[in-house]
Design a protein around this motif. Structure first.
Motif, short mmCIF file in Angstrom:
data_model
loop_
_atom_site.label_atom_id
_atom_site.label_comp_id
_atom_site.label_asym_id
_atom_site.label_seq_id
_atom_site.Cartn_x
_atom_site.Cartn_y
_atom_site.Cartn_z
N ASP A 94 0.84 -1.21 0.00
CA ASP A 94 0.00 0.00 0.00
C ASP A 94 0.87 1.26 0.00
O ASP A 94 0.55 2.25 -0.68
N GLN A 95 1.96 1.22 0.77
CA GLN A 95 2.89 2.36 0.77
C GLN A 95 3.50 2.55 -0.62
O GLN A 95 3.66 3.68 -1.09
N ASN A 114 1.04 4.26 -2.76
CA ASN A 114 0.91 5.68 -2.41
C ASN A 114 1.97 6.52 -3.11
O ASN A 114 1.69 7.61 -3.62
N TYR A 115 3.21 6.03 -3.12
CA TYR A 115 4.29 6.77 -3.80
C TYR A 115 4.07 6.78 -5.31
O TYR A 115 4.32 7.79 -5.97
N GLU A 136 1.21 6.74 -6.83
CA GLU A 136 0.12 7.67 -7.11
C GLU A 136 0.62 9.12 -7.18
O GLU A 136 0.06 9.94 -7.91
#
Length: 323
Positions: free
Chosen positions: A292-293, A296-297, A299
């Motif tokens: 998920d991290q 996030n990056y 995105e």
């Protein structure tokens, strides 16, 4: 995976085009041997993908991508010696096929060749890429040393383990992704976001490997079931178990991880504790956290949405493995 095929073809063609024909052949033949063993060529592929994401010149990125692949294989040659491994990708390891001294020296030569792949870059790109690459190379060596330290270290903390796999595994993926962006002359923020995407994805990938070693199907993962337990490796499963265990379970874990010889009794006893503590679920939760991290990056990267889809597919390709 189909979306990787065009990049893999570029990498395999480049390996063949830059095949080492120098003398003495006793030094270079082992290098050609390990490079011909195949594998996913993941690191050079994601460098090319990253360069393409920012509409960079793929031709300019080929030699730096080979530099990443050369370095990775150098590290494998030396790791296999340290681990006394007899097989690599189903074939004899270099030190078994030739001899240990040859494998050490050929590995050293391959390390030098990896750095030479950056010599043709324009000066403004050379400094950025070479600085990133040399720092990454050093961190990989640090990660390998920590991994060896852990074999003799009775207690390994979660933070220590994540730091080790970050350096040993994740930073080279992160380096490849940032370097692809640098070669395409993307902005600083986008380049750094690609690095962090790769770092978190690399951590999740290694945690998944730890999970599959114990809970994966042997016929799918292609290696011995629970080999990490046999070798007393303090993987994330062991660390999670020690965190959750009661005193009796800790005592048993300490006992079995002090036993050098592999046995079915040892495997069964450790597996029983892992299952009692449900470390499989805890491990999968961590894998999701780091993936998920990574998303996030990704995105935050300012690039064509359709091209970014390849990287979301890459996450699934690396992490959604049949277990």
């Amino acid at each position: 995976m189909p979306f990787l095929d065009k990049y893999k073809l570029i990498v395999t063609d480049a390996i063949e085009n830059y095949k080492l024909t120098n003398s003495p052949h006793q030094l270079y033949d082992p290098i050609n041997y390990i490079l011909a063993l195949g594998g996913k060529h993941l690191r050079p592929i994601i460098l090319l993908m990253s360069c393409d994401l920012f509409d960079g010149d793929i031709e300019r990125a080929i030699k730096p991508a080979l530099g990443i692949e050369y370095f990775h294989n150098f590290s494998l040659m030396h790791d296999d010696i340290m681990d006394k491994a007899s097989l690599r990708r189903g074939k004899k390891t270099v030190h078994v096929k030739y001899d240990e001294n040859t494998a050490i020296l050929s590995g050293d030569a391959l390390l030098v060749k990896s750095f030479q792949m950056y010599e043709d870059l324009d000066s403004h790109l050379f400094k950025k890429c070479f600085t990133l690459f040399s720092q990454t190379a050093l961190e990989v060596c640090e990660g390998q040393q920590y991994d060896m330290n852990f074999e003799k270290q009775q207690e390994v903390s979660y933070d220590e383990y994540i730091d080790m796999i970050t350096k040993k595994t994740a930073v080279l993926c992160a380096c490849a992704l940032e370097m692809g962006a640098l070669l395409a002359e993307a902005g600083v923020e986008d380049s750094k976001n690609m690095y962090e995407f790769g770092r978190h994805l690399g951590i999740a990938f290694q945690l998944m490997d730890d999970y599959l070693d114990v809970f994966g199907k042997q016929e799918t993962i292609g290696k011995k079931h629970a080999g990490d337990i046999d070798e007393n490796k303090k993987t994330i499963l062991y660390i999670l178990a020690k965190q959750k265990a009661n005193e009796n379970q800790k005592r048993k874990l300490n006992h079995w991880y002090a036993v050098i010889e592999a046995s079915q009794d040892k495997t069964n006893e450790v597996l029983t504790i892992f299952k009692e503590l449900d470390v499989a679920t805890s491990c999968m939760e961590l894998i999701k956290h780091y993936s998920d991290q990574a998303k996030n990056y990704l995105e935050m990267v300012k690039a064509d949405t359709n091209k970014k889809k390849m990287f979301y597919e890459l996450i699934d390709y690396l992490l959604v493995r049949d277990n």
